[in-house]
Design an enzyme around this catalytic site. Structure first.
Site, PDB file in Angstrom:
ATOM      1  N   ARG A 220      13.713 -20.885 -30.271  1.00  0.00           N
ATOM      2  CA  ARG A 220      12.404 -21.110 -30.912  1.00  0.00           C
ATOM      3  C   ARG A 220      12.562 -21.549 -32.378  1.00  0.00           C
ATOM      4  O   ARG A 220      11.754 -21.195 -33.245  1.00  0.00           O
ATOM      5  CB  ARG A 220      11.516 -19.864 -30.818  1.00  0.00           C
ATOM      6  CG  ARG A 220      11.059 -19.531 -29.419  1.00  0.00           C
ATOM      7  CD  ARG A 220      10.116 -18.341 -29.413  1.00  0.00           C
ATOM      8  NE  ARG A 220      10.814 -17.126 -29.828  1.00  0.00           N
ATOM      9  CZ  ARG A 220      10.208 -16.003 -30.185  1.00  0.00           C
ATOM     10  NH1 ARG A 220       8.888 -15.946 -30.202  1.00  0.00           N
ATOM     11  NH2 ARG A 220      10.907 -14.931 -30.531  1.00  0.00           N
TER      12      ARG A 220
ATOM     13  N   LYS B 299      -6.939 -26.931 -22.064  1.00  0.00           N
ATOM     14  CA  LYS B 299      -5.759 -26.750 -21.225  1.00  0.00           C
ATOM     15  C   LYS B 299      -5.282 -28.103 -20.692  1.00  0.00           C
ATOM     16  O   LYS B 299      -6.085 -28.968 -20.325  1.00  0.00           O
ATOM     17  CB  LYS B 299      -6.075 -25.821 -20.050  1.00  0.00           C
ATOM     18  CG  LYS B 299      -6.297 -24.371 -20.448  1.00  0.00           C
ATOM     19  CD  LYS B 299      -4.997 -23.703 -20.852  1.00  0.00           C
ATOM     20  CE  LYS B 299      -5.212 -22.247 -21.227  1.00  0.00           C
ATOM     21  NZ  LYS B 299      -5.405 -21.387 -20.061  1.00  0.00           N
TER      22      LYS B 299
ATOM     23  N   ILE C 164     -12.611  -9.670 -28.615  1.00  0.00           N
ATOM     24  CA  ILE C 164     -12.070  -9.926 -27.284  1.00  0.00           C
ATOM     25  C   ILE C 164     -11.024  -8.890 -26.895  1.00  0.00           C
ATOM     26  O   ILE C 164     -10.764  -8.677 -25.718  1.00  0.00           O
ATOM     27  CB  ILE C 164     -11.495 -11.352 -27.210  1.00  0.00           C
ATOM     28  CG1 ILE C 164     -12.599 -12.361 -27.551  1.00  0.00           C
ATOM     29  CG2 ILE C 164     -10.929 -11.656 -25.834  1.00  0.00           C
ATOM     30  CD1 ILE C 164     -13.874 -12.219 -26.717  1.00  0.00           C
TER      31      ILE C 164
ATOM     32  N   SER D 189      -7.492  -7.837 -28.663  1.00  0.00           N
ATOM     33  CA  SER D 189      -6.315  -7.602 -29.506  1.00  0.00           C
ATOM     34  C   SER D 189      -6.646  -7.773 -30.983  1.00  0.00           C
ATOM     35  O   SER D 189      -7.501  -8.586 -31.358  1.00  0.00           O
ATOM     36  CB  SER D 189      -5.191  -8.557 -29.114  1.00  0.00           C
ATOM     37  OG  SER D 189      -5.606  -9.902 -29.248  1.00  0.00           O
TER      38      SER D 189
ATOM     39  N   ARG E 223       2.692 -21.377 -30.854  1.00  0.00           N
ATOM     40  CA  ARG E 223       2.478 -20.228 -29.977  1.00  0.00           C
ATOM     41  C   ARG E 223       3.357 -20.368 -28.733  1.00  0.00           C
ATOM     42  O   ARG E 223       3.230 -21.337 -27.973  1.00  0.00           O
ATOM     43  CB  ARG E 223       1.009 -20.154 -29.574  1.00  0.00           C
ATOM     44  CG  ARG E 223       0.678 -19.178 -28.457  1.00  0.00           C
ATOM     45  CD  ARG E 223       0.817 -17.747 -28.885  1.00  0.00           C
ATOM     46  NE  ARG E 223       0.291 -16.859 -27.859  1.00  0.00           N
ATOM     47  CZ  ARG E 223       0.693 -15.613 -27.674  1.00  0.00           C
ATOM     48  NH1 ARG E 223       1.628 -15.115 -28.448  1.00  0.00           N
ATOM     49  NH2 ARG E 223       0.165 -14.864 -26.745  1.00  0.00           N
TER      50      ARG E 223
ATOM     51  N   TRP F 228       0.012 -16.674 -15.284  1.00  0.00           N
ATOM     52  CA  TRP F 228       0.836 -16.644 -16.493  1.00  0.00           C
ATOM     53  C   TRP F 228       2.186 -15.982 -16.251  1.00  0.00           C
ATOM     54  O   TRP F 228       2.858 -15.539 -17.178  1.00  0.00           O
ATOM     55  CB  TRP F 228       0.074 -15.967 -17.630  1.00  0.00           C
ATOM     56  CG  TRP F 228      -0.953 -16.893 -18.219  1.00  0.00           C
ATOM     57  CD1 TRP F 228      -1.175 -18.189 -17.882  1.00  0.00           C
ATOM     58  CD2 TRP F 228      -1.898 -16.585 -19.247  1.00  0.00           C
ATOM     59  NE1 TRP F 228      -2.190 -18.726 -18.617  1.00  0.00           N
ATOM     60  CE2 TRP F 228      -2.667 -17.761 -19.471  1.00  0.00           C
ATOM     61  CE3 TRP F 228      -2.174 -15.446 -19.985  1.00  0.00           C
ATOM     62  CZ2 TRP F 228      -3.683 -17.808 -20.411  1.00  0.00           C
ATOM     63  CZ3 TRP F 228      -3.197 -15.502 -20.932  1.00  0.00           C
ATOM     64  CH2 TRP F 228      -3.933 -16.658 -21.149  1.00  0.00           C
TER      65      TRP F 228
ATOM     66  N   ASP G  11      -9.674  -9.387 -18.227  1.00  0.00           N
ATOM     67  CA  ASP G  11      -9.536 -10.770 -18.686  1.00  0.00           C
ATOM     68  C   ASP G  11      -9.019 -11.679 -17.575  1.00  0.00           C
ATOM     69  O   ASP G  11      -7.998 -11.389 -16.948  1.00  0.00           O
ATOM     70  CB  ASP G  11      -8.572 -10.846 -19.866  1.00  0.00           C
ATOM     71  CG  ASP G  11      -9.181 -10.288 -21.140  1.00  0.00           C
ATOM     72  OD1 ASP G  11     -10.404 -10.126 -21.182  1.00  0.00           O
ATOM     73  OD2 ASP G  11      -8.425 -10.016 -22.091  1.00  0.00           O
TER      74      ASP G  11
ATOM     75  N   GLU H 185     -14.357 -19.212 -24.817  1.00  0.00           N
ATOM     76  CA  GLU H 185     -14.225 -20.134 -25.947  1.00  0.00           C
ATOM     77  C   GLU H 185     -15.431 -21.041 -26.007  1.00  0.00           C
ATOM     78  O   GLU H 185     -15.884 -21.556 -24.994  1.00  0.00           O
ATOM     79  CB  GLU H 185     -12.956 -20.968 -25.793  1.00  0.00           C
ATOM     80  CG  GLU H 185     -12.745 -21.974 -26.909  1.00  0.00           C
ATOM     81  CD  GLU H 185     -13.479 -23.292 -26.693  1.00  0.00           C
ATOM     82  OE1 GLU H 185     -13.901 -23.886 -27.705  1.00  0.00           O
ATOM     83  OE2 GLU H 185     -13.640 -23.698 -25.550  1.00  0.00           O
TER      84      GLU H 185
ATOM     85  N   HIS I 176      -7.944 -19.713 -33.351  1.00  0.00           N
ATOM     86  CA  HIS I 176      -6.680 -20.442 -33.401  1.00  0.00           C
ATOM     87  C   HIS I 176      -6.526 -21.212 -34.714  1.00  0.00           C
ATOM     88  O   HIS I 176      -5.615 -22.020 -34.862  1.00  0.00           O
ATOM     89  CB  HIS I 176      -6.569 -21.392 -32.213  1.00  0.00           C
ATOM     90  CG  HIS I 176      -6.409 -20.670 -30.909  1.00  0.00           C
ATOM     91  ND1 HIS I 176      -7.473 -20.136 -30.243  1.00  0.00           N
ATOM     92  CD2 HIS I 176      -5.319 -20.370 -30.175  1.00  0.00           C
ATOM     93  CE1 HIS I 176      -7.043 -19.543 -29.137  1.00  0.00           C
ATOM     94  NE2 HIS I 176      -5.739 -19.671 -29.084  1.00  0.00           N
TER      95      HIS I 176
END
Length: 760
Positions: free
Chosen positions: A15, A114, A429, A431, A513, A559, A597, A664, A693
């Protein structure tokens, strides 16, 4: 037999790109240092592909944020509001991606959506009346020459004009008004690369695998008849992926391109099309036979069975799509050999391509027998044992198991009086920011550097602070902050049977991300309660309701890297039964609001509308209902969906039978509201009022205006106020300021409604 890949991961083996880019955002490194890191990564990746024997190596698949955005910048498709900031070209680029708030001005980012049926996100190009399409950038050419200077001939890659148009928005202008300028610019790109000596140019056209109307067909033909009219020595590869091109295959064969890239993994009808309609002798077939989206080893026998049905003399072996969607290399993992042998990440897929090419060529003699024999042995071995008890439970599910009683209307009345929330209830939402301190403490615990008791005490302190902050600013429904969670899917997978976890298998989701999807190895069941203790602890700290926060079964499946030995439907139902147990435990421990979610519900929706229900929604929606079908009438079920387009599947979303759905909205300019209104959507909704974001902090005035706009379309009794998404990736300072402004805005609008109702 030549080989190629559609694209290669750009984040680096460890990364490095993420680290460098975020360092630049913080001001820790200069622009020159960031650019140099990009050069280092490109050189490393090109040399790796060359060493692995890949014949046609891509260039310009590298990006500091997103290749669709790169194409827009290359073609001068930059809205005026960003140009007016008068930033450097690189900072203008990042402003388009992340928004900007500073001395030069205050601008929100481009919409983010997406990328087809993946968890990757792209920035939506935006044409304006003042847009002058022209070749304004040089990145595409610079990177080709950069590789050439290293002695590596590459295949420059750029998003194709048809797909660019289909993904873009047009404000104050039209496709027709911009089309000729776009075609002229692409012709200039081809001519310039031709002059530079390029041998191939790859034009990515994934939009061709979707439903193609007659209008689409005419647009495509108009573009490509002009693009291919001029004489050139450089060859054009029209690359498709994520499905088959059944609606336009005959036209692809007729246009003047030199190669066509077809997906033989997700393209259900690709082989049938080639066998039925043939493939012209004057073109090369780039056969996508190595899966670019999943991490399991290629079954050589199965792949060879496909390849033998294709025109051998015209074949180039390729990946089904870019390897952007898989991790870098299995070599970085610590799996036992008996486990690791089943996986192929990006680097290993390069070896699969060259081994398959050698087997097809039969040029390596005895050298090819060993990899083929080893591969066959691998696929003959039994990998997992079936959980027969779970199989019987899944097989025994009846229609009643997927239906919640009583109906929505009756539940909503009971919940209104049980929860006693104000109008325009505010929440988040789920977190809260995962600070360096949180990550470092979690890492210490995993390394056994601190005790379980010390770690628990730390987390309880963070939760207490989080709850206190939310009460202080006046949020109505609180969350515990999710400080114990490394990832919304991995955390659940760690507490479920059937999952494996990697050490370094990062995949880019958007920009900087990165996510580390777990691997579904076998049958899935719950080991133990997962979230109950943390939610119950938070609820003890306040009289306000605290949401239990869960990830839904479809998102956990989508995911993760799914199994290929059973259907994704069966895997999802296994996960749904496990999460159902968690829901009922939360309810039994006094949690009155539970958010499940389904951020990725849209993600695996077939790209063709005709396949939506039978192949996906007919089981994905019931899988969600299975999770909450047994809760009491007083328990309020929420769900959340991330950056996707939902307007066309609103009937299916309504069938999820949740009580509240958040999604969103800010980056799509609240465009979903019209569709909600037209559909008479029954579920209460929380359209995101600001973009998480982006680091910018929305003002109270801005948020008040947004809420009033929402009330023009949504009845006040159905509207919740919340951010777009979870706040995990944001900094504390911007998060706290944004949430405080959000609650103030909601309070002001709420107060005004007492005296002057916006709606009856």
């Amino acid at each position: 037999m030549k080989t190629t890949v559609v694209g290669f991961p750009r984040i680096g083996e460890n990364r490095e790109l993420k680290v460098a880019t975020e360092s630049y955002f913080r001001g820790d490194i200069t622009q020159e240092e960031l650019v140099d890191k990009g050069k280092q990564l490109r050189r490393m990746h090109w040399n790796l592909l060359k060493e692995k024997g890949i014949s046609l190596i891509p260039s310009n698949d590298f990006s500091f944020y997103d290749t669709t955005l790169d194409t827009a910048v290359l073609l001068n498709i930059i809205p005026k509001r960003f140009l007016d900031l008068k930033l450097s070209p690189l900072d203008t680029y990042f402003a388009l991606a992340r928004g900007y708030q500073g001395k030069a001005g205050d601008v929100t980012a481009l919409p983010m959506k997406k990328w087809f049926n993946t968890n990757y996100h792209y920035l939506t190009p935006e044409f304006e009346e003042t847009t002058e399409v022209k070749v304004a950038g040089t990145k595409l050419f610079d990177e080709y020459l950069e590789a050439k200077a290293l002695g590596i001939e590459t295949k420059p890659v750029v998003l194709g004009p048809f797909t660019l148009i289909k993904l873009a928005t047009f404000n104050g202008t039209t496709e027709e008004a911009q089309l000729q300028g776009l075609i002229t610019a692409y012709k200039e790109i081809i001519a310039t690369l031709n002059e530079l000596g390029a041998q191939w140019i790859q034009l990515d056209e994934p939009s061709l695998v979707k439903d193609i109307s007659e209008e689409d067909r005419e647009l495509f033909l108009t573009i490509y008849q002009e693009l291919t009219a001029d004489s050139r020595t450089v060859k054009l590869l029209l690359q498709t992926y994520f499905g088959d091109v059944r609606d336009i295959y005959a036209d692809l064969l007729a246009v003047g391109v030199d190669g066509i890239g077809l997906d033989l993994v997700e393209g259900k009808k690709t082989l049938e099309l080639i066998k039925t309609l043939g493939f012209p002798q004057n073109k090369q077939l780039f056969a996508g036979v190595v899966n670019g989206k999943n991490i399991w080893r290629n079954d050589y026998r199965q792949t060879l069975g496909i390849l033998e049905q294709l025109p051998q003399e015209q074949l180039v072996l390729s990946t089904s799509c870019s390897l952007l969607h898989v991790p870098f290399s299995v070599e970085q993992e610590v799996f036992p050999e008996e486990t690791a042998q089943h996986f192929a990440f990006a680097k290993e897929k390069l070896s699969e391509l060259t081994e398959l090419a050698a087997i097809v060529d039969q040029t390596a003699g005895a050298l090819i027998n060993e990899p083929l024999a080893a591969n066959q042995q691998l696929f003959r071995s039994e990998r997992v044992l079936e959980n027969k008890k779970l199989a019987r439970k899944v097989a025994g599910l009846t229609e009643a198991d997927f239906q919640r009683q009583p109906a929505f209307e009756e539940r909503s009345i009971v919940q209104k009086y049980t929860l006693d929330l104000p109008i325009l209830p505010t929440t988040t939402i789920g977190s809260f920011p995962q600070t360096r301190e949180v990550k470092a403490t979690r890492a210490k615990f995993k390394k056994a550097a601190i005790s379980k008791e010390t770690y628990q005490e730390f987390l309880e302190g963070k939760i207490a602070d989080c709850v206190a902050f939310q009460e202080e600013i006046g949020l109505d429904v609180l969350v515990h902050g999710e400080f114990e969670r490394n990832d919304m899917v991995e955390y659940f997978g760690e507490n479920l049977e059937g999952f494996l976890f990697s050490k370094n298998a990062w995949v880019q989701s958007y920009g900087t991300r990165c996510v580390k999807p777990p691997i579904i190895w076998g049958d899935v069941s719950r080991k133990r309660p997962i979230t109950v203790a943390w939610s119950a602890f938070a609820q003890q700290l306040t009289n306000k309701p605290v949401k239990g926060m869960l990830t839904g079964p479809v998102t956990i499946l989508n995911w993760s890297f799914p199994r290929e030995d059973i259907s994704i439907k069966e895997s999802t139902l296994q996960i749904a039964l496990a999460i159902q147990e968690e829901v009922l435990d939360l309810e039994a421990n006094g949690i009155k609001i539970i958010q499940i979610d389904e951020a990725a519900l849209r993600e695996k929706l077939p790209l063709r509308r005709s396949d939506w229900y039978q192949e996906y929604l007919d089981w994905a929606i019931p899988a969600f209902r299975l999770v909450h079908s047994k809760v009491a009438v007083q328990t309020q079920i929420h769900t959340h969906m991330c950056y996707s387009e939902f307007a066309d599947i609103l009937p299916a979303i309504d069938q999820m039978d949740a009580d509240v759905i958040s999604f969103e909205a800010s980056r799509s300019n609240l465009s979903l509201l019209e569709a909600l209104n037209a559909h008479h959507f029954q579920t209460a909704v929380g359209p995101g009022v600001y973009d998480i974001h982006s680091p910018r902090v929305p003002s109270v005035v801005e948020l008040t205006t947004t809420i009033k706009t929402l009330l023009e379309k949504i009845p006040v009794e159905k509207l919740w106020i919340n951010p777009d998404c979870g706040l995990k990736t944001r900094g504390e300072k911007e998060t706290f300021a944004s949430l405080e402004n959000m609650t103030q805005a909601a309070s002001q609008v709420r107060e005004a409604l007492v005296y002057e109702p916006v709606r009856e």
